[in-house]
Scaffold this motif. Structure first.
Motif: not given
Length: 89
Positions: A7-9, A17-19, A39-40, A53-54
């Motif tokens: 799971i990626l939060y 996060c995008e990277g 998370i939002t 995050v991430p």
């Protein structure tokens, strides 16, 4: 060969996060399924991870195990090696 559940939060407009997501999607080994959680969308996730995050976690035996943070500068090969190390259960 094992198949892992990760799971990626993350949150919108998070370059780290995008990277990490791009690198995870490019990997072919180890085999894993990836769920992405914004998370939002849930207050408990936001409160827990807003400054972190991430966050990448492995679901193992019904529990979430937070994996150590990956360097944003890590290459695909380095990410693969780290996942191999961390996912040994």
């Amino acid at each position: 060969m094992s198949h892992y559940q990760l799971i990626l939060y993350s949150k919108p407009d998070c370059h780290l996060c995008e990277g990490l997501l791009e690198k995870l999607q490019a990997l072919t080994h180890p085999k894993f399924s990836l769920e992405i959680r914004d998370i939002t969308t849930r207050s408990e996730w936001f409160e827990a991870y807003q400054l972190e995050v991430p966050i990448l976690v492995q679901v193992f035996d019904g529990q979430q195990i937070v994996l150590p943070r990956f360097s944003p500068r890590a290459s695909l090969r380095q990410l693969e090696q780290r996942l191999d190390l961390y996912l040994q259960r």
